[in-house]
Motif scaffolding. Structure first.
Motif, PDB file in Angstrom:
ATOM      1  N   TYR A  31       0.798  -1.230   0.000  1.00  0.00           N
ATOM      2  CA  TYR A  31       0.000   0.000   0.000  1.00  0.00           C
ATOM      3  C   TYR A  31       0.835   1.287   0.000  1.00  0.00           C
ATOM      4  O   TYR A  31       0.446   2.257  -0.658  1.00  0.00           O
ATOM      5  CB  TYR A  31      -1.044   0.009   1.116  1.00  0.00           C
ATOM      6  N   TRP A  52      -2.818   8.859  10.268  1.00  0.00           N
ATOM      7  CA  TRP A  52      -3.264   7.558  10.768  1.00  0.00           C
ATOM      8  C   TRP A  52      -3.008   7.459  12.276  1.00  0.00           C
ATOM      9  O   TRP A  52      -3.890   7.088  13.053  1.00  0.00           O
ATOM     10  CB  TRP A  52      -2.505   6.479  10.007  1.00  0.00           C
ATOM     11  N   LYS A  83     -12.547  -1.757   9.259  1.00  0.00           N
ATOM     12  CA  LYS A  83     -11.288  -1.896   8.528  1.00  0.00           C
ATOM     13  C   LYS A  83     -11.543  -2.217   7.057  1.00  0.00           C
ATOM     14  O   LYS A  83     -10.807  -1.755   6.170  1.00  0.00           O
ATOM     15  CB  LYS A  83     -10.436  -2.993   9.169  1.00  0.00           C
ATOM     16  N   THR A  86     -11.805   0.730   4.794  1.00  0.00           N
ATOM     17  CA  THR A  86     -10.530   1.328   4.364  1.00  0.00           C
ATOM     18  C   THR A  86     -10.199   0.935   2.933  1.00  0.00           C
ATOM     19  O   THR A  86      -9.918   1.784   2.079  1.00  0.00           O
ATOM     20  CB  THR A  86      -9.392   0.861   5.301  1.00  0.00           C
ATOM     21  N   PHE A  87     -10.250  -0.354   2.669  1.00  0.00           N
ATOM     22  CA  PHE A  87      -9.796  -0.841   1.361  1.00  0.00           C
ATOM     23  C   PHE A  87     -10.818  -0.562   0.262  1.00  0.00           C
ATOM     24  O   PHE A  87     -10.449  -0.369  -0.898  1.00  0.00           O
ATOM     25  CB  PHE A  87      -9.437  -2.323   1.477  1.00  0.00           C
ATOM     26  N   TRP A  90      -9.912   2.921  -0.721  1.00  0.00           N
ATOM     27  CA  TRP A  90      -8.671   2.987  -1.485  1.00  0.00           C
ATOM     28  C   TRP A  90      -8.853   2.469  -2.913  1.00  0.00           C
ATOM     29  O   TRP A  90      -8.154   2.898  -3.826  1.00  0.00           O
ATOM     30  CB  TRP A  90      -7.573   2.204  -0.772  1.00  0.00           C
ATOM     31  N   TYR A 100      -7.532   8.469   0.539  1.00  0.00           N
ATOM     32  CA  TYR A 100      -6.589   7.633   1.282  1.00  0.00           C
ATOM     33  C   TYR A 100      -6.626   7.990   2.771  1.00  0.00           C
ATOM     34  O   TYR A 100      -6.580   7.113   3.637  1.00  0.00           O
ATOM     35  CB  TYR A 100      -5.168   7.818   0.739  1.00  0.00           C
ATOM     36  N   GLY A 103      -9.673   6.573   4.383  1.00  0.00           N
ATOM     37  CA  GLY A 103      -9.466   5.148   4.615  1.00  0.00           C
ATOM     38  C   GLY A 103      -8.667   4.905   5.884  1.00  0.00           C
ATOM     39  O   GLY A 103      -8.993   4.018   6.678  1.00  0.00           O
ATOM     40  N   PHE A 104      -7.626   5.705   6.103  1.00  0.00           N
ATOM     41  CA  PHE A 104      -6.838   5.563   7.329  1.00  0.00           C
ATOM     42  C   PHE A 104      -7.662   5.894   8.572  1.00  0.00           C
ATOM     43  O   PHE A 104      -7.432   5.316   9.652  1.00  0.00           O
ATOM     44  CB  PHE A 104      -5.595   6.448   7.271  1.00  0.00           C
ATOM     45  N   PHE A 106     -10.851   5.168   9.039  1.00  0.00           N
ATOM     46  CA  PHE A 106     -11.602   3.951   9.365  1.00  0.00           C
ATOM     47  C   PHE A 106     -10.675   2.853   9.894  1.00  0.00           C
ATOM     48  O   PHE A 106     -11.058   2.079  10.775  1.00  0.00           O
ATOM     49  CB  PHE A 106     -12.379   3.459   8.148  1.00  0.00           C
ATOM     50  N   TRP A 107      -9.457   2.802   9.376  1.00  0.00           N
ATOM     51  CA  TRP A 107      -8.488   1.819   9.871  1.00  0.00           C
ATOM     52  C   TRP A 107      -8.152   2.122  11.342  1.00  0.00           C
ATOM     53  O   TRP A 107      -8.082   1.217  12.181  1.00  0.00           O
ATOM     54  CB  TRP A 107      -7.233   1.868   9.016  1.00  0.00           C
ATOM     55  N   SER A 108      -7.975   3.418  11.661  1.00  0.00           N
ATOM     56  CA  SER A 108      -7.705   3.806  13.046  1.00  0.00           C
ATOM     57  C   SER A 108      -8.852   3.421  13.966  1.00  0.00           C
ATOM     58  O   SER A 108      -8.635   2.936  15.087  1.00  0.00           O
ATOM     59  CB  SER A 108      -7.467   5.313  13.135  1.00  0.00           C
TER      60      SER A 108
END
Length: 399
Positions: A31, A52, A83, A86-87, A90, A100, A103-104, A106-108
């Motif tokens: 990534y 992030w 998570k 996120t993808f 992206w 991007y 997305g980070f 939601f990852w956090s």
């Protein structure tokens, strides 16, 4: 085999499967390189990684206080679903910095929902079964399951990315959906009829923050091991985010990225499983960072793809320290707001992550990616000196 032992084995099997699937992500293999190939600069990539960490700081402790106050299981169910978003973002981003970044975010959120909750759930289950003495062993296996997930995803992701980065993003989704499904069976021992006795917890949601603060005020060892993890060991985690750019710099073929990443994770997993056998050797807390830093310095020469082996070995050397330091953190802790206190550690790591990632990104922009790895290695010298000084005064970073 007793019913209790059988239930624990079943719980641990599901728990390890969840840990594996949550990080069985093909996109891990490529990534940051994807960002650069889509037109983002090294500074912009550094800003994304710092964002992030920043969002993780904001979300970490509130999420874990929810976990301490309510059923941990529901946070573990929802985390993989966020998570997955996120993808999906992206896939749609196509070089858009802000997508991007979203997305980070939601990852956090996903990481915050499961980080403190997962370790707290594991410790409490071992405590419930009278098996706290085995916590460093099961925590090592937890780390191993996570690293095997990362390694397997990286191995497959490198191969898939050779043909299509988009397919690597799409194929990162199914493991997360399965992890969410498995989390329904990860019972919180504080809840339901099976709880042995009423658990004494802070009266309100906000009380968990006060309880966590008291933990750090009471225990100098807790502050010491938190600093060790969040300021020292975190350096190896934050530079790992730039590894794919390192691969580009040493001309490692794209198809080999996943192999290199997977090899690190598989060896890291093995080192995590056997980390408990190194307990009782506090001098490793300063010696291994010195050795790892030396390998980073050598890897910064980077005249051929073979130097990737030195970088990989540096990461593997640090694996036992992560397990032993985290196990000590949990053993020193005494309060009931375990997820919130654990998330204070994660929050400290993320604060260091912001500062370190920005510094590393700007340094790499200025002097080049390879010399930046060398400077990261030199940072291990003051860390080792500080740990040795603390040990002479009765403080311990590992058991």
């Amino acid at each position: 085999m007793s019913s209790s032992s059988s239930d624990l084995r079943r719980f641990l099997g599901l728990y390890y499967a969840y840990a594996f699937l949550f990080d069985f992500i093909l996109a891990y293999a490529f990534y940051t390189a994807l960002f650069q190939l889509e037109g983002l600069s090294l500074t912009e990539i550094g800003l994304l990684l710092a964002f992030w960490s920043a969002t993780a700081i904001v979300l970490e402790m509130p999420s874990s206080a929810l976990s301490d106050h309510f059923d941990r299981r529901w946070l573990l169910v929802s985390a993989p679903l966020f998570k997955a978003l996120t993808f999906l973002l992206w896939i749609a981003a196509a070089g858009n910095f802000w997508l991007y970044a979203l997305g980070f975010l939601f990852w956090s959120l996903a990481q915050a929902l499961q980080s403190g909750s997962r370790e707290a759930l594991l410790y409490e289950r071992m405590e419930h079964e009278g098996r706290v003495v085995d916590f460093d062993k099961v925590l090592g296996r937890d780390n191993a399951a996570e690293e095997l997930g990362i390694g397997s995803g990286a191995l497959l992701g490198g191969i898939v990315a050779y043909y299509s980065f988009d397919w690597g993003l799409w194929l990162s989704l199914p493991p997360l959906l399965l992890a969410s499904f498995l989390a329904f069976w990860l019972r919180d021992t504080r809840r339901g009829a099976a709880a042995p006795e009423p658990v004494e917890t802070p009266a309100t949601y906000l009380s968990h923050f006060a309880e966590a603060a008291m933990e750090f005020r009471r225990h100098a060892d807790l502050r010491f091991v938190t600093t060790y993890i969040a300021v020292g060991l975190v350096i190896f985690e934050l530079i790992e985010e730039f590894d794919q750019i390192y691969y580009l710099a040493v001309d490692l073929p794209v198809w080999a990225w996943g192999i290199a990443g997977a090899a690190v994770e598989f060896f890291y997993a093995a080192a995590s499983i056997y980390a408990h056998r190194l307990a009782g050797r506090p001098w490793l807390a300063w010696l291994l960072p010195l050795l790892g830093g030396g390998l980073l310095l050598l890897s910064s020469i980077g005249t051929s793809p073979w130097f990737v082996l030195l970088l990989c070995l540096a990461y593997v050397l640090m694996a036992p320290l992560s397990v032993l330091a985290e196990a000590r953190f949990h053993r020193v802790m005494e309060g009931k707001s375990r997820a919130t206190t654990t998330s204070a550690l994660v929050m400290a790591e993320n604060i260091s992550g912001i500062l370190g990632t920005l510094a590393f990104g700007f340094l790499a922009e200025g002097v080049g990616i390879l010399p930046a790895y060398g400077w990261a290695g030199l940072a291990m010298v003051p860390l080792a000196t500080w740990v040795a000084h603390g040990q002479r005064h009765g403080l311990r970073a590992t058991d």
